[in-house]
Design a protein around this motif. Structure first.
Motif, PDB file in Angstrom:
ATOM      1  N   PRO A 176      10.021 -22.665  -0.183  1.00  0.00           N
ATOM      2  CA  PRO A 176      11.444 -22.351  -0.030  1.00  0.00           C
ATOM      3  C   PRO A 176      12.163 -22.441  -1.367  1.00  0.00           C
ATOM      4  O   PRO A 176      11.833 -23.282  -2.213  1.00  0.00           O
ATOM      5  CB  PRO A 176      11.940 -23.433   0.943  1.00  0.00           C
ATOM      6  N   TRP A 178      16.349 -22.029  -3.084  1.00  0.00           N
ATOM      7  CA  TRP A 178      17.777 -22.018  -2.736  1.00  0.00           C
ATOM      8  C   TRP A 178      18.465 -20.942  -3.561  1.00  0.00           C
ATOM      9  O   TRP A 178      18.551 -21.032  -4.785  1.00  0.00           O
ATOM     10  CB  TRP A 178      18.387 -23.378  -3.026  1.00  0.00           C
ATOM     11  N   VAL A 183      18.593 -21.149   2.066  1.00  0.00           N
ATOM     12  CA  VAL A 183      17.157 -21.230   1.815  1.00  0.00           C
ATOM     13  C   VAL A 183      16.529 -19.866   2.069  1.00  0.00           C
ATOM     14  O   VAL A 183      16.754 -19.252   3.115  1.00  0.00           O
ATOM     15  CB  VAL A 183      16.493 -22.294   2.723  1.00  0.00           C
TER      16      VAL A 183
END
Length: 376
Positions: A176, A178, A183
């Motif tokens: 993941p 940001w 996300v």
């Protein structure tokens, strides 16, 4: 192809046979980690048996391919518990590979044909579990500026070094990131990652620890996919459930070893399993193992009906007990328990590393505070 409820017990018997006949046998020297080529050979066998998902798009019987029914979750948990009982490191490698395949499917990504165990996953950022800020985002709360700053730093794959535990053969990682206040999921090839092998690691000797960092911006170097927060929550649940199943399996193995030893080792003219001090050690391990089994039994339901907060709380409470149980098992052997060729100390080291994955020992509590709203 789908698993029928009546087939679970039969399938798990086959997995148990493979785990003991092949995995345990090939990793029977605890002081000598299995060579990468042997792990790849074992993986080819387990892929052929369809215990692990392959790179095709077809539905199968593999680990984590079906998490939407009680009996298939019982199968997934049972597979990892049995593999953990044979060898925790091998079970961990296969668990993370299967999770990566499941996430590729959930994200609609094309599955890469990148060799045996070529795909792996790093579910978290460069430390912990995103504390209360991640919990806020997952449940749809409005984020404060400090929450966004924390998550942006936590999932910054360029500025921060991340620790990846994976087989030597890994070729791409799914993680993941940001971006734009949310996300997103990125699959990045090893060629686009700065990789440093970390020596020497504490446990999970069958895989290696790598310090990794993205080398360049996403641009045209990686696949990036949007997904709702529920996809991430589902992944975290499956990862923690899998780690728990592996840990309970490893303690089951250690407890069996310790009980067998205590039944034949004599002191003062009688077997040491007749001595109260040894009985207390074995009893502690038994209590922790039984607690783990109860927790795992509670996960035998469709994964979307399992609350992530419960899984995090279970993990926070159980793994301290499992690590204590592993220590008690070592002590049941006396001084020889600390010798690497016996295998008990390896179980303790593996348990410590399983505990440190996906949240470690502190961030789980902060996450729970955010999940329950206690931060308000």
């Amino acid at each position: 192809m789908h698993i029928d409820p009546g087939d679970v017990a039969v399938l798990l018997e086959e997995v148990d046979s493979f785990a003991q006949g092949r995995v345990a046998a090939m990793t029977s020297r605890p002081e000598e980690p299995i060579p990468p080529e042997h792990l790849e050979r074992l993986t080819a066998e387990v892929l052929a048996l369809r215990i692990l998902p392959d790179a095709s798009d077809e539905d199968g019987l593999g680990l984590w391919e079906d998490c939407d029914h009680a009996h298939t979750m019982a199968f997934n948990i049972g597979v990892l518990r049995l593999l953990g009982q044979a060898n925790a490191g091998v079970a961990f490698a296969w668990h993370r590979y299967a999770l990566a395949r499941a996430m590729e499917r959930a994200l609609g990504m094309d599955r890469e044909e990148d060799g045996i165990l070529g795909t792996t996953i790093l579910p978290v950022g460069h430390y912990g579990l995103g504390r209360a800020s991640l919990a806020r985002w997952l449940i749809g709360r409005e984020l404060a500026a400090e929450d966004s700053e924390l998550l942006a730093d936590w999932l910054d794959r360029h500025a921060n070094t991340n620790i990846l535990f994976a087989p030597e053969s890994w070729r791409s990682v799914l993680w993941p990131v940001w971006t734009e206040g949310k996300v997103r999921w990125e699959r990045r090839t090893r060629q686009r990652i700065d990789v440093l092998l970390s020596k020497a690691q504490h446990g999970l000797d069958e895989v290696s620890a790598y310090r990794i960092r993205a080398m360049d911006s996403v641009g045209n170097t990686a696949s990036v996919v949007d997904a709702p927060s529920s996809v991430y929550a589902r992944l975290l649940k499956l990862d923690m459930i899998g780690l728990t199943a592996i840990g309970v399996g490893a303690i089951t193995k250690g407890l069996g070893m310790a009980r067998e030893f205590a039944a034949i080792r004599k002191q003062g003219g009688k077997a040491i399993d007749r001595h109260p001090a040894v009985q207390a050690l074995l009893g502690d391990a038994e209590i922790a193992r039984n607690a783990g089994d109860v927790i795992l039994g509670g996960y035998e339901r469709p994964v979307d009906r399992i609350d992530l907060g419960r899984v995090v709380a279970d993990r926070a409470g159980l793994f301290g007990r499992l690590c204590h149980a592993a220590s008690q098992i070592v002590q049941a052997f006396g001084g020889v328990g600390y010798m690497r060729d016996l295998g008990a100390e390896k179980i303790l080291r593996d348990m410590t590393m399983l505990r440190l994955q996906t949240g470690g020992m502190q961030d789980l509590h902060s996450f729970l505070a955010g999940w329950s709203g206690d931060w308000e």
